[in-house]
Design a protein around this motif. Structure first.
Motif, PDB file in Angstrom:
ATOM      1  N   ARG A  66       1.002  -1.214   0.005  1.00  0.00           N
ATOM      2  CA  ARG A  66       0.081   0.118   0.168  1.00  0.00           C
ATOM      3  C   ARG A  66       0.831   1.346  -0.031  1.00  0.00           C
ATOM      4  O   ARG A  66       0.308   2.450  -0.714  1.00  0.00           O
ATOM      5  CB  ARG A  66      -0.776   0.124   1.241  1.00  0.00           C
ATOM      6  CG  ARG A  66      -2.159  -0.693   0.987  1.00  0.00           C
ATOM      7  CD  ARG A  66      -3.177  -0.635   2.088  1.00  0.00           C
ATOM      8  NE  ARG A  66      -2.819  -0.855   3.364  1.00  0.00           N
ATOM      9  CZ  ARG A  66      -3.046  -0.257   4.603  1.00  0.00           C
ATOM     10  NH1 ARG A  66      -3.497   0.970   4.427  1.00  0.00           N
ATOM     11  NH2 ARG A  66      -2.822  -0.789   5.600  1.00  0.00           N
ATOM     12  N   GLU A  67       2.076   1.314   0.635  1.00  0.00           N
ATOM     13  CA  GLU A  67       3.069   2.256   0.763  1.00  0.00           C
ATOM     14  C   GLU A  67       3.488   2.622  -0.440  1.00  0.00           C
ATOM     15  O   GLU A  67       3.455   4.053  -0.851  1.00  0.00           O
ATOM     16  CB  GLU A  67       4.158   2.063   1.640  1.00  0.00           C
ATOM     17  CG  GLU A  67       3.623   2.124   3.277  1.00  0.00           C
ATOM     18  CD  GLU A  67       3.205   0.468   3.594  1.00  0.00           C
ATOM     19  OE1 GLU A  67       2.766   0.541   4.751  1.00  0.00           O
ATOM     20  OE2 GLU A  67       3.105  -0.270   2.665  1.00  0.00           O
ATOM     21  N   GLU A  68       3.869   1.644  -1.253  1.00  0.00           N
ATOM     22  CA  GLU A  68       4.294   1.921  -2.597  1.00  0.00           C
ATOM     23  C   GLU A  68       3.029   2.409  -3.741  1.00  0.00           C
ATOM     24  O   GLU A  68       3.426   3.548  -4.398  1.00  0.00           O
ATOM     25  CB  GLU A  68       4.649   0.798  -3.279  1.00  0.00           C
ATOM     26  CG  GLU A  68       5.240   0.926  -4.984  1.00  0.00           C
ATOM     27  CD  GLU A  68       5.766  -0.476  -5.446  1.00  0.00           C
ATOM     28  OE1 GLU A  68       6.056  -0.608  -6.561  1.00  0.00           O
ATOM     29  OE2 GLU A  68       5.708  -1.566  -4.675  1.00  0.00           O
ATOM     30  N   TYR A  69       1.841   1.969  -3.609  1.00  0.00           N
ATOM     31  CA  TYR A  69       0.758   2.617  -4.344  1.00  0.00           C
ATOM     32  C   TYR A  69       0.647   4.042  -3.877  1.00  0.00           C
ATOM     33  O   TYR A  69       0.463   4.997  -4.803  1.00  0.00           O
ATOM     34  CB  TYR A  69      -0.698   1.624  -4.154  1.00  0.00           C
ATOM     35  CG  TYR A  69      -1.647   2.393  -5.106  1.00  0.00           C
ATOM     36  CD1 TYR A  69      -1.619   2.129  -6.434  1.00  0.00           C
ATOM     37  CD2 TYR A  69      -2.671   3.186  -4.403  1.00  0.00           C
ATOM     38  CE1 TYR A  69      -2.588   2.707  -7.345  1.00  0.00           C
ATOM     39  CE2 TYR A  69      -3.565   3.953  -5.073  1.00  0.00           C
ATOM     40  CZ  TYR A  69      -3.597   3.682  -6.543  1.00  0.00           C
ATOM     41  OH  TYR A  69      -4.542   4.075  -7.329  1.00  0.00           O
ATOM     42  N   ASP A  70       0.626   4.360  -2.595  1.00  0.00           N
ATOM     43  CA  ASP A  70       0.113   5.521  -2.059  1.00  0.00           C
ATOM     44  C   ASP A  70       1.240   6.744  -2.681  1.00  0.00           C
ATOM     45  O   ASP A  70       0.987   7.889  -2.848  1.00  0.00           O
ATOM     46  CB  ASP A  70       0.002   5.607  -0.694  1.00  0.00           C
ATOM     47  CG  ASP A  70      -1.423   4.926  -0.332  1.00  0.00           C
ATOM     48  OD1 ASP A  70      -2.331   4.482  -1.216  1.00  0.00           O
ATOM     49  OD2 ASP A  70      -1.934   4.905   0.897  1.00  0.00           O
ATOM     50  N   GLN A  75       2.147  11.515  -6.116  1.00  0.00           N
ATOM     51  CA  GLN A  75       2.787  11.811  -7.448  1.00  0.00           C
ATOM     52  C   GLN A  75       1.777  12.641  -8.217  1.00  0.00           C
ATOM     53  O   GLN A  75       1.971  13.654  -8.954  1.00  0.00           O
ATOM     54  CB  GLN A  75       3.600  10.988  -7.871  1.00  0.00           C
ATOM     55  CG  GLN A  75       4.960  10.768  -6.988  1.00  0.00           C
ATOM     56  CD  GLN A  75       6.042   9.752  -7.609  1.00  0.00           C
ATOM     57  OE1 GLN A  75       5.653   9.305  -8.776  1.00  0.00           O
ATOM     58  NE2 GLN A  75       6.824   9.257  -6.875  1.00  0.00           N
ATOM     59  N   ALA A  76       0.443  11.575  -8.579  1.00  0.00           N
ATOM     60  CA  ALA A  76      -0.221  12.028  -9.419  1.00  0.00           C
ATOM     61  C   ALA A  76      -1.209  12.949  -9.091  1.00  0.00           C
ATOM     62  O   ALA A  76      -1.424  14.188  -9.555  1.00  0.00           O
ATOM     63  CB  ALA A  76      -1.341  10.787  -9.815  1.00  0.00           C
ATOM     64  N   ILE A  77      -1.516  13.087  -7.719  1.00  0.00           N
ATOM     65  CA  ILE A  77      -2.405  14.146  -7.010  1.00  0.00           C
ATOM     66  C   ILE A  77      -1.609  15.426  -7.257  1.00  0.00           C
ATOM     67  O   ILE A  77      -2.047  16.724  -7.397  1.00  0.00           O
ATOM     68  CB  ILE A  77      -2.710  13.504  -5.768  1.00  0.00           C
ATOM     69  CG1 ILE A  77      -3.783  12.650  -5.815  1.00  0.00           C
ATOM     70  CG2 ILE A  77      -3.229  15.062  -4.774  1.00  0.00           C
ATOM     71  CD1 ILE A  77      -4.229  12.084  -4.248  1.00  0.00           C
ATOM     72  N   LEU A  94      -6.173   3.776   2.850  1.00  0.00           N
ATOM     73  CA  LEU A  94      -5.163   4.837   2.543  1.00  0.00           C
ATOM     74  C   LEU A  94      -4.221   4.490   3.915  1.00  0.00           C
ATOM     75  O   LEU A  94      -4.541   4.533   4.819  1.00  0.00           O
ATOM     76  CB  LEU A  94      -5.645   5.982   2.372  1.00  0.00           C
ATOM     77  CG  LEU A  94      -6.423   6.468   1.198  1.00  0.00           C
ATOM     78  CD1 LEU A  94      -7.165   7.702   1.333  1.00  0.00           C
ATOM     79  CD2 LEU A  94      -5.723   6.353  -0.170  1.00  0.00           C
ATOM     80  N   THR A  95      -2.925   4.469   3.521  1.00  0.00           N
ATOM     81  CA  THR A  95      -1.793   4.490   4.711  1.00  0.00           C
ATOM     82  C   THR A  95      -1.792   5.752   5.382  1.00  0.00           C
ATOM     83  O   THR A  95      -2.302   6.812   4.799  1.00  0.00           O
ATOM     84  CB  THR A  95      -0.263   4.390   4.035  1.00  0.00           C
ATOM     85  OG1 THR A  95      -0.133   5.605   3.376  1.00  0.00           O
ATOM     86  CG2 THR A  95      -0.462   2.932   3.242  1.00  0.00           C
TER      87      THR A  95
END
Length: 213
Positions: A66-70, A75-77, A94-95
């Protein structure tokens, strides 16, 4: 200057559509600048594109941590520098680091009268408990899942013979009404989170939030 709103989705985006209709297209105080989905086939992306809103996909499938995805999502946000992040059926937990990063500027809507029925299967749980009323809650996002301070709630009756699907449809109608209202309050500068509490017009809201009529 209008506030920049970014919406996170995973599915059909009906709450996104409500925000587009009632805020993006009709309220000069707020503009949806982007919609991000974790699923490339989410119909909400089509809704955004039809409204001329930028879209992005940060695919979650295949990312175990989850940390990698968040980190990728953040970055996208941040490309859009939003003033407000609206979770509209974004089906990810969310983490804590991610939540802290956007503390006080992230809203969610949950299909229950919080603090009742945090998590999933809320409609069936309300039926199983024999509740006479059910509903939806808009809240600030904190590290506790569905546990942030409640801003606004709307109740619906539970009728004898109701199925979970009946109740879900009734609740969703109310979600489409109250979620854009909370977004409007935020972009107008009326709503904020302070010391773990939701404030509307500088007044601390009750634990159940503002009761929508």
């Amino acid at each position: 200057m209008s506030k920049k709103i970014l919406v996170l989705i995973s599915g059909s985006g009906s709450n996104l559509q409500a925000v587009i209709d009632k805020v993006h297209l009709s309220d000069n105080a707020g503009e949806v600048v982007a919609v991000i989905s974790n699923k490339p086939d989410a119909f909400g992306l089509t809704r955004a594109q039809e409204a001329g809103i930028a879209t992005d996909v940060v695919v979650s499938k295949g990312i175990a941590k989850r940390e990698e995805y968040d980190a990728l999502l953040g970055q996208a946000i941040d490309k859009y520098q939003p003033d407000l992040i609206v979770l509209a059926g974004f089906m990810r937990i969310l983490t804590p680091d991610f939540v802290r990063r956007y503390a006080g500027k992230m809203l969610n809507i949950h299909p229950s009268l919080l603090p009742k029925y945090q998590g999933l299967h809320t409609h069936q749980r309300a039926l199983d408990a024999g509740d006479e009323a059910h509903g939806a809650s808009v809240h600030f996002v904190t590290e506790e899942l569905d546990g942030g301070p409640v801003i606004l709630q709307a109740k619906v009756p539970v009728f004898e013979g109701d199925t979970a699907e009946d109740l879900a449809a009734r609740v969703l109608d109310q979600e489409h009404r109250i979620y854009p209202l909370a977004v409007q309050w935020f972009v107008a500068g009326r709503l904020q989170m302070q010391d773990g509490k939701a404030l509307l017009d500088q007044q601390v809201l009750s634990p159940a939030g503002y009761a929508a009529e």
